[in-house]
Design an enzyme around this catalytic site. Structure first.
Site, mmCIF file in Angstrom:
data_model
loop_
_atom_site.group_PDB
_atom_site.id
_atom_site.type_symbol
_atom_site.label_atom_id
_atom_site.label_comp_id
_atom_site.label_asym_id
_atom_site.label_seq_id
_atom_site.Cartn_x
_atom_site.Cartn_y
_atom_site.Cartn_z
ATOM 1 C CG ASN A 197 10.758 -4.517 -10.271
ATOM 2 O OD1 ASN A 197 9.534 -4.595 -10.388
ATOM 3 N ND2 ASN A 197 11.539 -5.580 -10.283
ATOM 4 N N GLY A 200 0.819 -1.207 0.000
ATOM 5 C CA GLY A 200 0.000 0.000 0.000
ATOM 6 C C GLY A 200 0.850 1.252 0.000
ATOM 7 C CB SER A 201 4.055 2.118 1.668
ATOM 8 O OG SER A 201 3.580 1.963 2.982
ATOM 9 C CG HIS A 224 -4.812 -3.007 5.203
ATOM 10 N ND1 HIS A 224 -5.310 -1.752 5.426
ATOM 11 C CD2 HIS A 224 -3.489 -2.929 5.508
ATOM 12 C CE1 HIS A 224 -4.336 -0.932 5.833
ATOM 13 N NE2 HIS A 224 -3.221 -1.642 5.893
ATOM 14 C CG ASP A 254 -6.560 2.097 7.138
ATOM 15 O OD1 ASP A 254 -5.790 1.185 6.809
ATOM 16 O OD2 ASP A 254 -6.260 2.991 7.952
ATOM 17 C CB SER A 266 -2.796 -1.423 2.098
ATOM 18 O OG SER A 266 -1.921 -2.313 2.778
#
Length: 526
Positions: A376, A174-175, A308, A282, A303
């Site tokens: 990548n 998710g980041s 999650h 979230d 995410s």
């Protein structure tokens, strides 16, 4: 395939079998027993063999094999050879055999977990899965494609169908999804609309760092707006006051699954021609005005971390209906290259060696042209295989989260003199990530005292992530702007915590939480 005597070598009754494993016929042979096909459908762990499935030999009629009917037979019971199965059918057969044993492994290892009050943990989050995720992961492992492949395509298609969107790009977290969404908006291909160093981005400090770190990394200025209690989302009136000629983007999360005021955000974005990125990490499955969150902004992110709504272990996705933004996200995700061919494919555009880019020689291989400063950050096919099975459960997971939120609300509602209870944003239907609680100003106990009590009784709690992000050591000396005050953010930093709503919680866990909270409150009242 062979015919095998049913009982002993002297009987004339024989039985068709497929040999699964043998070395030299000197020891017992592992086989699958079959029968000639009658009426009825093929079951989950059965497979059919017909004349078209043979490399050589002959069959009088179709055979059906149940993968549960595995046995060892002595070599001298092999009566006669029927034929050799072709490679395609052998792969199908062996996959079903492995699926069968994988399901058995799941039931033995994972399906018998008992909750013992006071001895078992009540986690705030966790993986919820069944044999289908394991089987899907095994299937992808057998392909050994490893990077993006058929399961990645399937998973992305399922997300797109669920959200009714055009483009879903999978990534490794998710980041990374947040980084890629923001990176796409910095591309020179957007012309005057691109984000540049010094531009301002509206966000909040009461949240998770990954929503804000891309802003810093690209040299833009986060403008931190305070949040509302009890929705814990951006204060839209302060948001309007935060606009300056430098404002170019709004990048905020639907806090703990509770949608922010999307109408107000999108109206402001339209008025001032701002980009909007929804951090939907979230809130996958939450709704606003009857429509799924993550489908309103120019870009959104998901995410798939184990905490999650669904999980691939590590993993994420970027959502957009804009084909240019999708192309840019893909470029930044795939080393920055201009080519959009999928892994293992070449010359999708039909112009691989006929174009001119930058100062490269005319006709330079398009597969090795880099139009962005990229990375990548792709997802592996094994992760995607797990996700493709998980997403089939997403609707039921979200329903369970809503139900679990209601259960916790009923438990805490008895003590409203101490707690500010969470509220859904108007027009929203949250698939709650958690149940968030804030202590009232005159509360006779502290947050540390109540969460210590919960943790001593093995009930997990968490803060609202970073609390106030600008007070975190990694962010203290960074450039940002606060248009008014972060008083609610500071209050949350000191007085707020949450418990889990994830679908793995059981009825007896809620009874235990209620009992534990009652004990604490009773001690406080003495």
């Amino acid at each position: 395939m062979y015919d095998v005597y049913r009982n002993d070598i002297n009987t004339s009754v024989s039985h068709p079998v497929v040999i699964l494993r043998h070395a030299d016929f000197k020891s017992d042979v592992l086989v699958l027993a079959g029968v000639y096909k009658g009426e009825g459908p093929i079951e989950k762990y059965e497979f059919e063999i017909g004349i078209a499935d043979l490399e050589d030999g002959a069959l009088s009629r179709q055979l059906v094999f149940q993968v549960s009917k595995q046995m060892l037979v002595a070599p001298d019971l092999l009566k006669q050879r029927i034929g050799r199965i072709n490679r395609k059918k052998i792969e199908e057969m062996l996959r079903k055999v492995l699926h069968f044993h994988t399901e058995g492994f799941y039931r033995e290892k994972f399906s018998k977990q008992e909750f013992i009050p006071g001895k078992s943990r009540v986690n705030y989050a966790g993986r919820v899965f069944d044999e289908n995720e394991l089987i899907s992961a095994v299937d992808a492992s057998l392909d050994f494609w490893l990077t993006e492949g058929r399961f990645s395509e399937l998973f992305a298609e399922k997300i797109a169908e669920f959200l009714n969107v055009e483009n879903v790009l999978l990534t490794n977290s998710g980041s990374s999804a947040n980084l890629l969404a923001f990176s796409a908006l910095t591309s020179e291909k957007l012309g005057d609309k691109r984000l540049k160093p010094g531009d301002e981005v509206i966000s909040v400090a009461a949240g998770f760092p990954a929503t804000v770190t891309p802003i810093f990394q690209y040299g833009l200025i986060p403008v931190f707006v305070d949040v509302d209690i009890p929705t814990y989302n951006i204060d839209t009136e302060m948001m309007k006051m935060a606009i300056t000629p430098k404002t170019r983007c709004i990048f905020i999360a639907h806090t703990l699954g509770n949608p922010f005021n999307i109408d107000a955000v999108m109206e402001l974005a339209k008025t001032y021609d701002l980009w909007v990125i929804e951090d939907n990490c979230d809130a996958f499955g939450s709704k606003y005005s009857g429509k799924y969150t993550g489908t309103f902004g120019h870009l959104s992110t998901i995410s798939f971390y184990p905490a999650h709504h669904i999980t691939t272990g590590e993993g994420g996705a970027i959502i957009t209906n804009d084909p240019l933004l999708a192309q840019l996200v893909r470029a930044f995700r795939d080393w920055g290259r201009d080519c959009y061919c999928s892994g293992g494919e070449n010359n999708t555009c039909g112009k691989r060696f006929t174009q001119t880019f930058g100062n490269l020689p005319q006709g330079y291989d398009h597969k090795y042209v880099y139009s962005e400063i990229g990375y990548n950050l792709k997802m592996t096919d094994i992760q995607a295989a797990i996700g493709a099975a998980q997403i089939d459960k997403l609707s039921s997971f979200c329903d369970n989260r809503r139900l679990n939120f209601k259960r916790l609300y009923q438990i805490f509602n008895k003590y409203q003199e101490y707690f500010i209870l969470p509220e859904a944003t108007p027009k929203s239907d949250p698939a709650w990530f958690s149940f968030i609680v804030t202590l009232k100003p005159d509360c006779p106990f502290t947050r540390d005292e109540i969460i210590k009590h919960f943790n001593e009784h093995l009930i997990e709690t968490r803060y609202l992530f970073a609390g106030n992000l600008i007070k975190q050591p990694g962010f203290m000396n960074k450039a940002y702007r606060i248009p008014k005050t972060l008083s609610n953010t500071d209050y949350i930093m000191n007085h707020t915590f949450f418990l889990g709503t994830y679908p793995g919680l059981k009825d007896e866990m809620f009874s235990y939480i209620e009992e534990t909270l009652t004990i604490f409150i009773t001690q406080v009242k003495r």
